[in-house]
Structures are given as structure tokens and as C-alpha cells.
Enzyme design. Structure first.
Site, mmCIF file in Angstrom:
data_model
loop_
_atom_site.group_PDB
_atom_site.id
_atom_site.type_symbol
_atom_site.label_atom_id
_atom_site.label_comp_id
_atom_site.label_asym_id
_atom_site.label_seq_id
_atom_site.Cartn_x
_atom_site.Cartn_y
_atom_site.Cartn_z
ATOM 1 N N SER A 102 -9.993 -0.520 6.815
ATOM 2 C CA SER A 102 -9.364 -0.582 5.504
ATOM 3 C C SER A 102 -8.628 -1.700 5.116
ATOM 4 C CB SER A 102 -8.359 0.712 5.653
ATOM 5 O OG SER A 102 -9.146 1.909 5.580
ATOM 6 N N SER A 134 -9.560 1.473 2.597
ATOM 7 C CA SER A 134 -8.723 2.364 2.011
ATOM 8 C C SER A 134 -7.450 1.463 1.057
ATOM 9 C CB SER A 134 -8.129 3.157 2.684
ATOM 10 O OG SER A 134 -7.374 2.607 3.665
ATOM 11 N N LYS A 146 0.837 -1.091 0.003
ATOM 12 C CA LYS A 146 -0.007 -0.007 -0.182
ATOM 13 C C LYS A 146 0.926 1.062 0.130
ATOM 14 C CE LYS A 146 -3.848 1.799 2.592
ATOM 15 N NZ LYS A 146 -4.694 1.605 3.776
#
Ligand SMILES: [Mg+2]
Ligand SMILES: [Zn+2]
Lengths: 479, 488, 95
Positions: B180, B156, B76
Site C-alpha cells: 500500500s 491504499s 494518510k
């Protein structure tokens, strides 16, 4: 020492509280491993944490906590077993995180006192916080330059109650506090380098009345400026009030050149700091053992040492004050006085030594005569080997050459003649040579004694022990 | 090689079926073909190949293999990577190249992993769709039957989830603040684990909400999640909130089964409007665990309903302060202006997207004078009540079973107009976040439209082992082997 | 909780985020709706419940007073939008 301001309609008194920012004496910063030393190249003492790079996190420096606790114990404050680090949020180019890690609701030290002549000043609190970086406005015509070397350096913010009643008391408080910090080794107290900064909260009131509205004068970086700024601000406030005006609670800056304070331009929203507990840290919990270890390692405090010098060593209050103004001074004195007469030792240190240091503008750490060496000199005077004058002469020689007293005495033949035998024959010769004057003496002109003593001293090049000569002459002239 | 998981790769390399370089080259090719997912912000082929060569060299030299030798891992783009731009999918950090490596990615590199790409996310991890990214939305590899519309991968950590779901990489790193990792895992039909708060270091991860942020693994199997977690976990002296807890052998905890475990089913999670398929799957999950020998216990978690509002005070408050460092002075975007105040306001306006601005403003408001106690303090009190609910539950149960998200993946563009509707995606994941508990989401079935649905298991602090054991049992029972439309 | 335009402008100023005149009202409505929603917390009795400000039971760890960081101005300044020598540079700040 409390001062008043003469207004048109009577006298006003000051109410002054100080906020002192003292840089913690530590090698590394409060929350990072970057160094704190003064005067490095720009941004050379900055870690990724101090520059608030994304994802960087604070880890607290144990020694900074110890120093805060040591300082708190030094002024008799209560050490909080539980304190909290909060974020104080505001934007400024030299504040990289966009917040200062400080302590708001739960500081590490609460309460305490500092004694000044004629008054006990209450300490409100001491808390730990980060220093900001440095903004340089005068180096580039259209840009402000930022150096983060100070960013994250540990500060102790020490806040007093509005107990001081005049510029002199404020100066005395700051002087005593500075001496305490230096005594404890928790701050070097260097105001030029900014390791000790002071803000003054000043208000005026009619004696006995409620506290008036205060203004805060920021960044007073010398005790002289502190005095002058308060002096000016007190008069200004009285003038404003007496001419029907109101004091606005505001932050002001002192202009040393003009000797005036002026209001700082601040944004309206500037004061909503949105304090909240820093979620990157946990509450600071101190256990008894941690605090006791520090308590056990505390040096004898100035007050206690001053008292001991007066009560046990019989020094005058004046000398005791002088000799406990700095820990190094008191240590030097006690080393020199070791096994000697304390009063004489005090005279030598407070008189000759401090006088000479002053003249040369030296700290006592830099004195060319070691305490033990001065002790030997004091002994030689005490046992009559040296007259007071010889002692001072030897002191000068020791200062210049750094050689020990005994050696100096040898080299310069600075030995006082106290041997009665030797002096007796000298006195006999003298009385024989000056028979008529001796007769006048015996006839009652006793003030001639001075003449005979002078002659004897002259004959020995000043080495004769005047006390012995005196006795010999008297006994011979009056037999 | 696309279906290979971490454990398969470990075996394949050991048996010499393929070299690390062969595998990594194959997956890098897949990454290049995955453009349609818009899941990659910055590829790292050189880093990945270098790691693969090193792994092959070790094997050739007869050195012992490292736990993640040759395993391609997507990261990420919230983890700072030394020398590789790190953006948090924000214009604010576009072009920012960290001179440092986050602790977790450094640990993976040390374990032999081939970090292959920085993945797309909601800007500063604020979102549940990966739609708020400055680089445009990531796309879910799954599509609904008879519906061509691209779907949100959740967020996310949507880019990471999409790449793992599409089999482009066997594993990815995510971060989870309110869901997330778990919600995108559910939307994309993969396994996502949020460890206990403090289990993995936060050092070098762009901060969203410090008291909630936690890094975790996203994989296609529970075993792979255990292997990846083992490499990520551990105390970090650079993070004051990192726990001084021994790291157990998570993989060894597997295979234990659930016999004798007590699994709680909280009635408060049965919200109105919950799709029947989801409710049915949840009950089926409980039945599977029961059949595997666990005891199912109905439990109360009375304050569940208040978790989401509490979260939407606490997280924005922390974020408003954490994002204050993005001021255009030391790194990242700077809007031109001739006065500093002007520069701040323009930079932060231009650098932050609408959702980030919204949360920074909310956070600023709830911390501001006169509102602090009414909002922030109140929320922190409620947060303690939520943590207590779980403490009490764990006196009688060993883990808690809930759905992961209230719906399956929605189509891109849905829920965009109403922030609160978007926030509701995290209604089931936020409580464990506020309490700092370990929680895993795993794919348990498909809904009528053929979209994956996830179940969540929540455990005691630092008891990831039980969570993984129970998840493995569910995984076996569910036998989820459906594949998305888009695979590589 | 209805938020007025002035409040939104005050908050935006505090947060140093420029907002256009034509968006202030919309923003006020949007933020007001969120605040109204979170105010459901007022239904919860939190009497003598201590706020939970940190997770995890361990003590605040500390480092020794060791200098083991800094000394790399180049790394500190590497991403600077504007610098002058080894300083960061910003538009002139008038004190
Ligand atoms: Mg102050
Ligand atoms: Zn301060």
C-alpha cells in the site's frame, strides 16, 4: 466425603470439574497501565487500550505473569517455557475489542494437584486472560449500561479435572484453592467483589460407568451457591435420565432464590470463537532464571506447614488444620509460640483468640492483641504466675485495653500466691480454726480436703496457687 | 516552491531564502487547489501553520533547527491525530475524533514537521486503487497520452501518493500491509519505502493486519525518504512488536554507491502477461546497477507464486478480528435498532463498504471451526517458506531487484468487477510484506503511454541503509524527472 | 471451493454483518471464487513447516506493574454514540 444421588433404579455418582476465574493481585491491568482497584467511578479506570480505541496495542504486565507462575508452582503445576496469547473472538457490548485475549492451545501452566480430605484433585491447566467490562441491565428501563473498569483486568482461569464426587468435595476444593491463592498473595479471593468466580461442570453416572454428558453452571459467586447448585443439578440430571430423557450439553445459570439451575439462552453460532494467535503480541517465553527467582521467593506452602506443625511442634491434626487455614493465622501462631510451649500456644490461638475473633467477626490481622503479647501471656501462665482462670481474665483485659500482659497483671494484682511460707501460716490458721473438721478428715472423711482448699482460696481472694495449697493441706492433715 | 523537497527546504530555511510560514502558506494554497485529486479527507491548516510559526521562532531565537522544520507533510487518514477526525476513509469512523496522537505522527511533530492534511485511502487500507474509499476515489495526477480518463493512484495510500506526485507537498506518510505504499508510489511516479516490520511504531495507526502493517515515507527523492524515515523510526514501548533496534543515520548511508554489492534478480517475478516495457525497464535497472559497480545475480525465490494467496488468507483473518471493535458501542457509526444483535449487524453493514465486508467475511471463514487448519495454518506455513526463500537469497545477495507492480496505473473503473484481478496488483509487493522485509519503490521510467513505472528493491531485515543506497544509485541512473499533467 | 448460501449466512452472522436475501447468492459465488483461488496453496508441501505467526525475533517485552494510565472517563466517552452519565449505553440486552 463422596456423595451419591439416590435414584429410582439405584445410586448415581457425581463427576464435577471446576473452572475458577481468579483476579490476579496486581496494581495495573494485564495489558495496560490502568488501575484494577474495586469500586471506582464508572469508566474511571479505563485506558485507551482497555476501551479498544482504534490503533491501541497491548503490552503485558510482568507481575501478572509472575503471579500466574507463582500460583502454578503453588499447586505443583508445570510452568510452560513457551506459551501463546490467542484471541477469542465474540461480540458482546462489554467486550470492547470484539475479542478476549486469552491462552488457548498453549497455556502458561499445565497440570498440578489440590489436596482435599480423602482425594487429590488434578488441575488441568492455568491460563492468563483479560476480564470483560460490566453490563448493567437493571438501571435503565430500555438500555444496558456499560462500565469498562474491569475490562482488561488480569484473570487466572484455573481448570480442574472432573475429579470431585459431590457438592462437599467441590466446596472443599474451592475452599482449599482460595486459601492457596490468598496464601501466595496471587488473588485476594474476595467472592463478593468478584475477584474469585467459579463455573461448575456437572455430570452424573452410575458408579464406575463412563462420564455422562455435562452441563456448565456459570458464575457461582459463593461456596454456598456452588454447593446448592451442584446438589440441585445432580438431582435434576438423574431425574431427566431416569425418566428416559437425555442431558443436553448446555450452559446453565443458578438462581439462588429458587435454588434451581436453568438453561441459558445462547445463540447457535455463539460458540465458534475463531481462536488464533494474537498478532499484536509475541509468544511468552520464560527462562529458567525467571522461574527460579519466583520459586526461591515462594513462602512455605500450607501442606508443608501443616505437616511441620504436627511432626515438629506436636500439634493435633485438628489444630494444625485450623492454624494453617490462612497464612496470617499460621504466622500469628508461630510468632506467639516463639520460645513457648507450642501446644499451649496452639490452645490459646485456636481457642481463645480465634474464638474471640469469630465472635467479633474480625480477621486475625485486626486482632487487638499482637502475637508477641499473647506469647508473654502464655509464658506467665506457663511459669505459674497466672492460673488458667487468671490467664483468661488477663486475655480479656488485654483484648479490651490493648495493654501488655505484664502491665495488666500489675494493675489488677493478678498474681498467684505460690510462696509456701505465706500459704503455710494461712493453712495453719485454717486448720486451727476448723480443728473439728480436721479431726473428721484424719478420721477418714478425706473428701473434706475440697472444703479446706475452698476456704484457703476464699481467704486469698482466689490468688492462692491451688496446687501448692493442696500439697500443704495434705502434708499437714496426714502428718 | 512546489518542486522543493525536504532537503531543499532544510537548505532554503537555513539560508533564509524563505520562512517556514511562507513555505507552508504556499503549500496550503496548493492543497486548496488540489481538489480535483480528491486526495484530501481532512485538511489541517491550523496545525501546519502553528508548526511553521514555531519553526520560524526557533530560527529567530537562534535555536538549532529540527530535522523537519517547516516541512509540509500529508498524513494518510489511518494515523490517529489528536483532536482531528480520523476516518480510515470509512463511514464506520466518520466523525471519530481521537483523544490521542499516533506515535509516528507525534514523532514528526516533535521533529518540526507541518502536518498539513489527512489523505484519502482505500477503506481501512483494503485495496490497491483508493477506489474503495467512502469519500470516493482519489485521482492520479498522471494521465496516459491521448487518453483523458482519470487514472487510479493505486492504493491504499493513494491520496498521499497523489499529493506528493502533484508536488502539492514534498512528503507524505503512508502505510503498507501488502504493497500500500510501494504500489501507489509506482503508479504515481514517486519514491515509497516500506520499512522492516517493527521499525516504526504501529501505536495509533488504525489496524488492518497487525502482523503486516508498517508505516513508511512517500517522497519525490530517495534522500527525502531517508530523512523522513529517520524521524519516523525507533522503538516504541507501547507496541509489543516494535523492534529494539538502534536507528542508524539513514541519510549518512547515502552516497555510498553500490560498488561491490550483489543484487539478486528473482526469475519467478517474470510472470506471463507482464508488459514488455516493464520487463525491459527491469532489465535496464539491473544493467544500471551493474554499470554502477554492483554484481547482478540470478536467484530463485521458489514460493513467490504462493505469496498472494497466502496473504489473502492471513490479512483478512487478522482484519476480521481487528475490525470487530467497530461495533457502534463506544465510537463511530451506530445504526439504530432496538436490540443489540440487530444493532451490530446493521451498524457493520452500513459502516463497512463492499470490499471491507468481503475481507471480513473471508477472514471470518478461514478462522472458523473446521477451516482454521486448512486455510489459516496452511497459509502461515507457506508464509514461513516465503520468508525462508528470502533468508536463503540473502546468504548470497545484499538486495533483490524486482518490478513494483505488474502494470502502470489503470483507469478508474477498471478491474472493479473482479476482486482477484485487483488483488494481483500486489503480486510483487506482497512477498516482502509476508517476510517483514524493507522494500522501496522508485520511479524508473515511463511506459509507451507516458505513465510511470516503478522498480522495487528488497533488503535484509533492518538493512534499510543498503536498500536506500541501491535505490539512490538507481535513481541517479534512471534520472527520472518527468512530471505529471496535474501539478501544483 | 463452492460456498453455499447457508454457509455465507452463517459466516455473516458470526461477523455480525447484515446481508440482504438477494445478495447472499452473489456473495457466495464471489467468496467461493476467492477461496478457490487461495486453495492453490494446497500445491505446496508444508510438512513439518511451523506456521509463521509473528515476524521479528525479539522476545515479548513487558511493562512493570505500574499504574500510569486511566482516570479520564471524559476522553473514553467523548466519541460515544450513546451514554448515560459515565456509562456507555446500548439497547437493552436480555440475558
Ligand atoms: Mg471458561
Ligand atoms: Zn475464562
Amino acid at each position: 466425603m463422596s456423595a451419591v444421588i439416590e435414584g429410582r433404579d439405584g445410586v448415581w455418582e457425581y463427576a464435577i470439574g471446576l473452572e475458577v476465574h481468579a483476579q490476579v493481585a496486581s496494581a495495573a491491568k494485564l495489558f495496560s497501565g490502568a488501575p484494577t482497584a474495586f469500586g471506582a467511578e464508572p469508566n474511571a479506570q479505563v485506558s485507551l487500550v482497555d476501551a479498544a480505541m482504534p490503533g491501541m496495542l497491548p503490552v503485558i504486565n510482568r507481575v501478572c505473569v509472575e503471579q500466574a507462575v507463582r500460583t502454578g508452582l503453588g499447586f505443583g503445576g508445570n510452568i510452560a517455557r513457551y506459551s501463546v496469547f490467542d484471541r477469542k473472538n465474540y461480540f458482546y457490548p462489554d467486550l470492547p475489542q470484539g475479542y478476549q485475549i486469552s491462552q488457548y492451545s498453549d497455556p502458561v501452566v499445565v497440570g498440578g494437584t489440590v489436596e482435599i480430605p480423602g482425594r487429590t484433585v488434578q488441575i488441568t491447566r492455568l491460563h492468563l486472560e483479560q476480564d470483560a467490562g460490566k453490563s448493567i441491565h437493571d438501571r435503565d428501563p430500555d438500555r444496558t449500561l456499560i462500565d469498562l473498569n474491569r475490562s482488561g483486568v488480569a484473570l487466572m482461569e484455573i481448570v480442574s479435572e472432573p475429579d470431585m464426587r459431590g457438592p462437599e468435595e467441590a466446596a472443599a476444593f474451592l475452599t482449599r484453592l482460595r486459601a492457596l491463592l490468598r496464601w501466595l498473595g496471587t488473588c485476594d479471593g474476595n467472592m463478593q467483589e468478584g475477584s474469585l468466580r467459579c463455573d461448575a461442570n456437572v455430570s452424573v453416572r452410575k458408579p464406575g460407568a463412563e462420564l455422562g454428558t455435562r452441563t456448565e453452571i456459570k458464575n457461582l459467586n459463593s461456596i454456598r451457591f456452588l454447593r446448592e447448585a451442584i446438589e440441585y443439578e445432580g438431582r435434576r440430571q438423574v431425574e431427566v435420565i431416569e425418566s428416559g430423557g437425555k442431558i443436553r450439553q448446555e450452559t446453565r445459570l443458578f438462581d439462588p432464590d429458587r435454588g434451581e439451575t436453568r438453561a441459558m439462552r445462547t445463540k447457535e453460532d455463539a460458540h465458534d470463537y475463531r481462536y488464533f494467535p494474537d498478532p499484536d503480541l509475541l509468544p511468552l517465553e520464560l527462562d529458567e532464571a525467571f522461574i527460579e527467582d519466583i520459586r526461591a521467593s515462594m513462602p512455605e506452602l500450607p501442606e508443608a506447614r501443616r505437616a511441620r506443625f504436627v511432626e515438629q511442634l506436636g500439634l493435633s491434626d485438628y489444630d494444625a488444620d485450623l492454624l494453617t487455614a490462612e497464612r496470617a493465622r499460621a504466622d500469628y501462631f508461630e510468632a506467639a509460640a516463639e520460645g513457648r510451649d507450642a501446644k499451649q500456644a496452639a490452645n490459646w490461638v485456636a481457642g481463645e483468640l480465634l474464638g474471640r475473633l469469630n465472635k467479633e467477626g474480625l480477621d486475625i490481622e485486626a486482632a487487638p492483641i499482637p502475637a508477641a503479647g499473647l506469647g508473654e501471656l502464655i509464658a506467665l501462665v506457663a511459669d505459674g504466675t497466672l492460673s488458667g482462670r487468671m490467664g483468661r481474665e488477663a486475655f480479656e483485659a488485654m483484648w479490651e485495653t490493648g495493654r501488655p500482659a505484664a502491665a495488666i497483671v500489675e494493675e489488677r494484682g493478678l498474681k498467684q500466691i505460690s510462696d509456701t511460707g505465706a500459704l503455710e501460716s494461712l493453712v495453719d490458721e485454717l486448720l486451727a480454726r476448723e480443728a473439728d473438721k480436721a479431726a473428721e478428715y484424719r478420721a477418714g472423711r478425706t473428701k473434706l480436703l475440697g472444703f479446706f482448699v475452698g476456704q484457703a482460696m476464699k481467704a486469698t481472694g482466689g490468688k492462692a496457687n491451688p496446687k501448692v495449697v493442696n500439697e500443704l493441706l495434705r502434708s499437714k492433715l496426714e502428718e | 516552491m512546489r518542486r522543493l523537497g525536504i532537503a531543499d527546504i532544510r537548505a532554503g530555511l537555513a539560508d533564509g531564502d524563505f520562512s517556514a510560514v511562507e513555505l507552508v502558506e504556499d503549500r496550503l494554497a496548493a492543497l486548496e487547489g488540489a481538489g480535483a485529486l480528491n486526495a484530501v479527507v481532512t485538511p489541517m491548516p491550523d496545525r501546519a501553520l502553528e508548526a511553521a510559526r514555531a519553526a520560524d521562532r526557533r530560527r529567530a531565537a537562534g535555536e538549532p533547527a529540527l530535522p523537519l522544520d517547516g516541512v509540509p507533510v500529508a498524513v494518510k487518514d489511518l494515523f490517529c491525530t489528536e483532536g482531528v477526525r480520523t476516518t480510515a476513509s470509512s463511514a464506520m469512523l466518520e466523525g471519530f475524533v481521537p483523544p490521542y496522537e499516533s506515535t509516528v505522527t507525534a514523532d514528526l511533530i516533535a521533529a518540526g514537521a507541518a502536518l498539513a492534511a489527512k489523505t484519502n485511502l482505500d477503506e481501512f487500507a483494503m485495496g490497491s486503487s483508493t477506489v474503495t474509499s467512502h469519500f470516493g476515489p482519489a485521482v492520479n495526477p498522471w494521465k496516459a497520452k491521448g487518453d483523458a480518463r482519470p487514472r487510479a493512484p493505486g492504493g491504499s495510500s493513494g491520496g498521499s501518493a497523489a499529493l506528493v506526485a502533484a508536488s502539492v507537498v514534498p512528503a507524505a506518510l503512508g502505510t503498507d500491509t501488502g504493497g500500500s505504499i510501494r504500489q501507489p508510489a509506482a503508479f504515481c511516479g514517486i519514491v515509497g519505502l516500506k520499512p522492516t516490520y517493527g521499525r516504526c511504531s504501529r501505536w495509533g495507526i488504525v489496524a488492518f493486519a497487525s502482523s503486516l502493517d508498517q508505516a513508511g515515507p512517500m517522497t519525490r527523492s530517495v534522500r527525502d525518504a531517508a530523512i523522513l524515515l529517520a524521524a519516523m523510526a525507533g522503538h516504541d514501548p507501547k507496541d509489543s512488536t516494535s523492534a529494539q533496534q538502534p536507528v542508524p543515520d539513514f541519510e549518512a548511508a547515502l552516497g555510498g554507491g553500490v560498488r561491490g554489492l550483489r543484487i539478486g534478480v528473482p526469475r519467478e517475478y517474470r510472470v506471463d502477461g507482464m508488459p514488455d516495457a516493464l520487463d525491459a525497464l527491469w532489465q535496464e535497472g539491473a544493467r544500471w546497477l551493474k554499470e554502477a559497480g554492483a554484481e547482478i545475480v540470478d536467484i530463485p525465490l521458489p514460493h513467490t507464486h504462493y505469496a498472494l494467496p497466502a496473504y489473502y488468507i492471513v490479512a483478512p483473518a487478522e482484519a476480521s478480528s481487528n475490525l470487530a471493535r467497530y461495533d457502534g458501542v463506544r465510537y463511530g457509526l451506530r445504526a439504530s435498532a432496538d436490540a443489540i444483535e440487530e444493532q451490530y449487524a446493521r451498524t457493520r453493514r452500513a459502516g463497512f463498504g463492499a470490499e471491507v465486508r468481503r475481507r471480513v467475511l473471508i477472514g471470518t471463514y478461514v478462522l472458523s471451526a473446521g477451516y482454521y487448519d486448512a486455510y489459516y495454518t496452511k497459509a502461515q506455513r507457506v508464509r514461513r517458506l516465503i520468508a525462508r526463500d528470502f533468508e536463503q537469497a540473502f546468504e548470497t545477495v545484499d538486495a533483490v531487484l524486482t518490478p513494483t507492480a505488474p502494470t502502470a496505473a489503470f483507469a478508474l473503473g477498471e478491474k472493479m468487477d473482479d476482486p482477484i484481478a485487483m488483488y494481483l496488483n500486489d503480486v510483487f509487493t506482497v512477498p516482502a510484506s509476508l517476510a517483514g522485509l524493507p522494500a522501496v519503490s522508485l520511479p524508473a521510467g515511463l511506459d509507451a503511454d507516458g505513465l510511470p513505472l516503478g522498480l522495487q528493491l528488497i533488503g535484509r531485515p533492518f538493512d534499510e541503509e543498503t536498500v536506500l543506497r541501491a535505490a539512490e544509485a538507481l535513481e541517479a541512473a534512471a534520472g527520472f524527472d518527468a512530471e505529471p499533467e496535474f501539478v501544483l | 471451493m463452492a460456498l453455499d448460501r447457508a454457509t455465507v449466512e452463517r459466516i455473516a452472522a458470526l461477523a455480525r454483518i447484515e446481508i440482504a436475501d438477494d445478495e447472499a447468492d452473489a456473495l457466495a459465488a464471489e467468496l467461493g471464487a476467492i477461496l478457490g483461488w487461495v486453495e492453490t496453496l494446497n500445491e505446496v508441501n508444508t510438512e513439518d513447516i511451523a506456521p509463521m505467526t509473528s515476524v521479528g525475533g525479539h522476545r515479548l517485552p513487558w511493562r512493570g506493574d505500574k499504574v500510569d494510565d486511566g482516570g479520564y472517563p471524559d476522553r473514553i466517552l467523548a466519541n460515544a454514540p450513546d451514554a448515560a452519565g459515565a456509562f456507555f449505553a446500548v439497547p437493552r440486552v436480555v440475558e
